[in-house]
Motif scaffolding. Structure first.
Motif, PDB file in Angstrom:
ATOM      1  N   ALA A 144       0.861  -1.187   0.000  1.00 15.79           N
ATOM      2  CA  ALA A 144       0.000   0.000   0.000  1.00 15.79           C
ATOM      3  C   ALA A 144       0.889   1.226   0.000  1.00 15.79           C
ATOM      4  O   ALA A 144       1.893   1.279   0.721  1.00 15.79           O
ATOM      5  CB  ALA A 144      -0.906  -0.002   1.237  1.00 15.79           C
ATOM      6  N   ASP A 145       0.527   2.216  -0.806  1.00 17.56           N
ATOM      7  CA  ASP A 145       1.361   3.403  -0.917  1.00 17.56           C
ATOM      8  C   ASP A 145       0.471   4.635  -1.076  1.00 17.56           C
ATOM      9  O   ASP A 145      -0.589   4.570  -1.716  1.00 17.56           O
ATOM     10  CB  ASP A 145       2.310   3.280  -2.101  1.00 17.56           C
ATOM     11  CG  ASP A 145       3.500   4.210  -1.995  1.00 17.56           C
ATOM     12  OD1 ASP A 145       4.222   4.116  -0.988  1.00 17.56           O
ATOM     13  OD2 ASP A 145       3.698   5.026  -2.900  1.00 17.56           O
ATOM     14  N   MET A 146       0.898   5.748  -0.505  1.00 13.75           N
ATOM     15  CA  MET A 146       0.157   6.996  -0.616  1.00 13.75           C
ATOM     16  C   MET A 146       0.361   7.604  -1.996  1.00 13.75           C
ATOM     17  O   MET A 146       1.483   7.683  -2.489  1.00 13.75           O
ATOM     18  CB  MET A 146       0.603   7.976   0.466  1.00 13.75           C
ATOM     19  CG  MET A 146      -0.284   9.196   0.594  1.00 13.75           C
ATOM     20  SD  MET A 146       0.274  10.323   1.902  1.00 13.75           S
ATOM     21  CE  MET A 146       0.092   9.285   3.354  1.00 13.75           C
ATOM     22  N   ARG A 147      -0.710   8.028  -2.613  1.00 13.78           N
ATOM     23  CA  ARG A 147      -0.632   8.631  -3.941  1.00 13.78           C
ATOM     24  C   ARG A 147      -0.285  10.116  -3.841  1.00 13.78           C
ATOM     25  O   ARG A 147      -0.703  10.797  -2.923  1.00 13.78           O
ATOM     26  CB  ARG A 147      -1.961   8.456  -4.674  1.00 13.78           C
ATOM     27  CG  ARG A 147      -2.317   6.993  -4.877  1.00 13.78           C
ATOM     28  CD  ARG A 147      -3.787   6.772  -5.103  1.00 13.78           C
ATOM     29  NE  ARG A 147      -4.205   7.175  -6.432  1.00 13.78           N
ATOM     30  CZ  ARG A 147      -5.466   7.050  -6.862  1.00 13.78           C
ATOM     31  NH1 ARG A 147      -6.395   6.558  -6.061  1.00 13.78           N
ATOM     32  NH2 ARG A 147      -5.781   7.423  -8.083  1.00 13.78           N
ATOM     33  N   LEU A 164      -0.596  12.809   8.403  1.00  8.65           N
ATOM     34  CA  LEU A 164      -1.364  12.064   7.410  1.00  8.65           C
ATOM     35  C   LEU A 164      -0.816  10.648   7.249  1.00  8.65           C
ATOM     36  O   LEU A 164      -1.578   9.676   7.186  1.00  8.65           O
ATOM     37  CB  LEU A 164      -1.329  12.811   6.068  1.00  8.65           C
ATOM     38  CG  LEU A 164      -2.316  12.334   5.000  1.00  8.65           C
ATOM     39  CD1 LEU A 164      -3.748  12.585   5.438  1.00  8.65           C
ATOM     40  CD2 LEU A 164      -2.045  13.042   3.668  1.00  8.65           C
ATOM     41  N   LYS A 165       0.504  10.521   7.223  1.00  4.39           N
ATOM     42  CA  LYS A 165       1.102   9.192   7.113  1.00  4.39           C
ATOM     43  C   LYS A 165       0.815   8.353   8.353  1.00  4.39           C
ATOM     44  O   LYS A 165       0.600   7.140   8.245  1.00  4.39           O
ATOM     45  CB  LYS A 165       2.606   9.319   6.875  1.00  4.39           C
ATOM     46  CG  LYS A 165       2.963   9.790   5.480  1.00  4.39           C
ATOM     47  CD  LYS A 165       4.390   9.447   5.081  1.00  4.39           C
ATOM     48  CE  LYS A 165       5.397  10.233   5.849  1.00  4.39           C
ATOM     49  NZ  LYS A 165       6.775   9.995   5.310  1.00  4.39           N
ATOM     50  N   GLU A 166       0.802   8.970   9.521  1.00  4.39           N
ATOM     51  CA  GLU A 166       0.481   8.224  10.740  1.00  4.39           C
ATOM     52  C   GLU A 166      -0.950   7.694  10.688  1.00  4.39           C
ATOM     53  O   GLU A 166      -1.224   6.565  11.119  1.00  4.39           O
ATOM     54  CB  GLU A 166       0.666   9.115  11.965  1.00  4.39           C
ATOM     55  CG  GLU A 166       2.113   9.404  12.308  1.00  4.39           C
ATOM     56  CD  GLU A 166       2.878   8.142  12.682  1.00  4.39           C
ATOM     57  OE1 GLU A 166       2.264   7.235  13.262  1.00  4.39           O
ATOM     58  OE2 GLU A 166       4.074   8.070  12.381  1.00  4.39           O
ATOM     59  N   GLN A 167      -1.883   8.489  10.158  1.00  3.47           N
ATOM     60  CA  GLN A 167      -3.258   8.021  10.018  1.00  3.47           C
ATOM     61  C   GLN A 167      -3.323   6.822   9.077  1.00  3.47           C
ATOM     62  O   GLN A 167      -4.019   5.839   9.343  1.00  3.47           O
ATOM     63  CB  GLN A 167      -4.140   9.154   9.503  1.00  3.47           C
ATOM     64  CG  GLN A 167      -4.343  10.278  10.505  1.00  3.47           C
ATOM     65  CD  GLN A 167      -5.075  11.463   9.914  1.00  3.47           C
ATOM     66  OE1 GLN A 167      -5.441  11.479   8.736  1.00  3.47           O
ATOM     67  NE2 GLN A 167      -5.290  12.494  10.726  1.00  3.47           N
ATOM     68  N   VAL A 212     -10.030   3.428   4.879  1.00  7.75           N
ATOM     69  CA  VAL A 212      -9.627   4.704   4.264  1.00  7.75           C
ATOM     70  C   VAL A 212     -10.856   5.561   3.983  1.00  7.75           C
ATOM     71  O   VAL A 212     -10.865   6.770   4.249  1.00  7.75           O
ATOM     72  CB  VAL A 212      -8.817   4.453   2.979  1.00  7.75           C
ATOM     73  CG1 VAL A 212      -8.701   5.729   2.146  1.00  7.75           C
ATOM     74  CG2 VAL A 212      -7.430   3.930   3.323  1.00  7.75           C
ATOM     75  N   TRP A 213     -11.895   4.948   3.456  1.00  5.41           N
ATOM     76  CA  TRP A 213     -13.133   5.695   3.183  1.00  5.41           C
ATOM     77  C   TRP A 213     -13.707   6.273   4.475  1.00  5.41           C
ATOM     78  O   TRP A 213     -14.100   7.438   4.518  1.00  5.41           O
ATOM     79  CB  TRP A 213     -14.152   4.771   2.513  1.00  5.41           C
ATOM     80  CG  TRP A 213     -15.451   5.467   2.219  1.00  5.41           C
ATOM     81  CD1 TRP A 213     -15.753   6.260   1.153  1.00  5.41           C
ATOM     82  CD2 TRP A 213     -16.635   5.418   3.033  1.00  5.41           C
ATOM     83  NE1 TRP A 213     -17.045   6.723   1.250  1.00  5.41           N
ATOM     84  CE2 TRP A 213     -17.616   6.224   2.386  1.00  5.41           C
ATOM     85  CE3 TRP A 213     -16.963   4.796   4.235  1.00  5.41           C
ATOM     86  CZ2 TRP A 213     -18.894   6.400   2.907  1.00  5.41           C
ATOM     87  CZ3 TRP A 213     -18.240   4.973   4.750  1.00  5.41           C
ATOM     88  CH2 TRP A 213     -19.182   5.764   4.086  1.00  5.41           C
ATOM     89  N   LEU A 225      -7.158  10.791   2.530  1.00  5.70           N
ATOM     90  CA  LEU A 225      -6.177   9.762   2.202  1.00  5.70           C
ATOM     91  C   LEU A 225      -6.484   9.207   0.816  1.00  5.70           C
ATOM     92  O   LEU A 225      -7.623   8.837   0.526  1.00  5.70           O
ATOM     93  CB  LEU A 225      -6.224   8.630   3.221  1.00  5.70           C
ATOM     94  CG  LEU A 225      -5.621   8.905   4.598  1.00  5.70           C
ATOM     95  CD1 LEU A 225      -5.951   7.766   5.552  1.00  5.70           C
ATOM     96  CD2 LEU A 225      -4.121   9.102   4.502  1.00  5.70           C
ATOM     97  N   ASN A 226      -5.482   9.155  -0.039  1.00  4.20           N
ATOM     98  CA  ASN A 226      -5.608   8.564  -1.364  1.00  4.20           C
ATOM     99  C   ASN A 226      -4.455   7.589  -1.537  1.00  4.20           C
ATOM    100  O   ASN A 226      -3.277   7.980  -1.469  1.00  4.20           O
ATOM    101  CB  ASN A 226      -5.556   9.639  -2.448  1.00  4.20           C
ATOM    102  CG  ASN A 226      -6.778  10.524  -2.428  1.00  4.20           C
ATOM    103  OD1 ASN A 226      -7.805  10.182  -2.986  1.00  4.20           O
ATOM    104  ND2 ASN A 226      -6.666  11.663  -1.761  1.00  4.20           N
TER     105      ASN A 226
END
Length: 329
Positions: A144-147, A164-167, A212-213, A225-226
């Motif tokens: 999984a990776d953040m866009r 945001l990354k911690e979330q 995430v949703w 988060l995307n």
């Protein structure tokens, strides 16, 4: 948690660092820091203070307390500096650069832990050598990776980007814990997980998409988060620290790094509602046969792609997963 009662011991599990997978049970207070007098000594973590934080009883529950550390402690989206906040079993927190999961010991043991004589528990997930583990095994590899993380970092700044990354890491670590991972590790702006079966990996995918949703429906968002996901299946090689290697792992990382995906919505990341799951065409039938509810959309099938490090082109498919596939996971 049906297997837990107020008298059941609590524990924390290392989710990152060289001791990832180790579980430590405790009674009333668990102190964490770089000094050897702490119950958990993380002397290798240069962002941790000598006496950094502790988990302790608070009324009928528990709280994580920062002990005046230099860099603070993190619980969800809160940075603690000499203060405390409640924590519930199944939630994560961070001390220095090390992330922990707080939960009932019985939950951790039921997921495959084996208790050693010193009162600690080894759990076969990430960063530790587990007696009897096979050097080679067939596993599903999920990344999984953040866009748009580089752009977001410029827009939000480093402090908000860290939150945001911690979330996101909270969501990914929770999915890993609940869906029987065999190995986990952070990968910069994302996470790698391996599973003994494709079914477990798909269950984790559903949970991640749904969580995430739900996170994005909260008030006072830093930013939605995307993320994107890649999934492969094949033989992995396990080193003496538990880390995973091999061509199937390399392929998963190549897939997550594809720069442009057909069917992705252009423009502002805020407008994107789908989570792309990138996989090989050979896995499509197996993924679609999993117990989805509702069924995922038909995949976008790509012609064979040249993938760096692989001699032959590989046919890929992309599932554009909408939030409803994960709302009942």
């Amino acid at each position: 948690m049906s297997d837990a009662t107020p008298s059941t011991p609590l524990a924390v599990k290392f989710l990152s660092g060289p001791e990832a997978g180790r579980v430590v049970a405790f009674d009333a207070v668990l102190k964490i820091g770089r000094h050897r007098d702490n119950a958990i000594c993380i002397s290798y973590d240069d962002r941790a203070s000598r006496f950094h934080a502790e988990i302790r009883r608070a009324g009928e529950g528990h709280e994580v307390a920062d002990l005046g550390s230099t860099n603070g402690s993190i619980r969800g989206d809160r940075v603690l500096r000499g203060d405390a906040c409640p924590i519930q079993p199944g939630e994560t927190f961070r001390v220095g650069s090390t992330t922990f999961l707080f939960d009932w010991l019985s939950r951790l043991q039921s997921s495959g832990a084996s208790l050693f004589g010193d009162g600690t528990t080894a759990v076969p997930t990430g960063g530790v050598e587990v007696p009897g583990r096979k050097a080679n095994q067939t596993e599903a590899v999920l990344i999984a990776d953040m866009r748009s993380s580089t752009t977001l970092n410029q827009i939000l700044g480093e402090a908000k980007m860290l939150r945001l990354k911690e979330q996101l890491f909270d969501i990914l670590q929770r999915a890993a814990h609940r869906h029987d991972t065999t190995f986990t590790k952070p990968t910069g702006d994302g996470y790698m997980m391996t599973f003994s079966t494709l079914r477990h990996a798909v269950s984790a995918v559903r949970a991640i998409v749904g969580d995430v949703w739900r996170q994005n429906q909260r008030d006072n968002l830093i930013h939605p988060l995307n993320i994107r996901l890649s999934l492969t299946l094949g033989e992995t090689m396990c080193d003496h620290l538990g880390d995973r290697h091999g061509s199937i792992v390399n392929l998963a990382f190549r897939l997550i790094g594809i720069s442009a995906l057909p069917g992705e919505m252009p423009g502002d990341p805020d407008a994107e509602t789908a989570t792309p799951l990138i996989t090989t065409a050979s896995l499509v039938d197996g993924i679609r046969d999993m117990p989805w509810e509702p069924a995922p959309p038909a995949p976008i099938n790509l012609p064979p792609q040249e993938i760096r490090g692989f001699l032959e082109p590989i046919a890929l498919s992309i599932f554009q997963l909408q939030p409803d596939v994960g709302t009942t996971a």
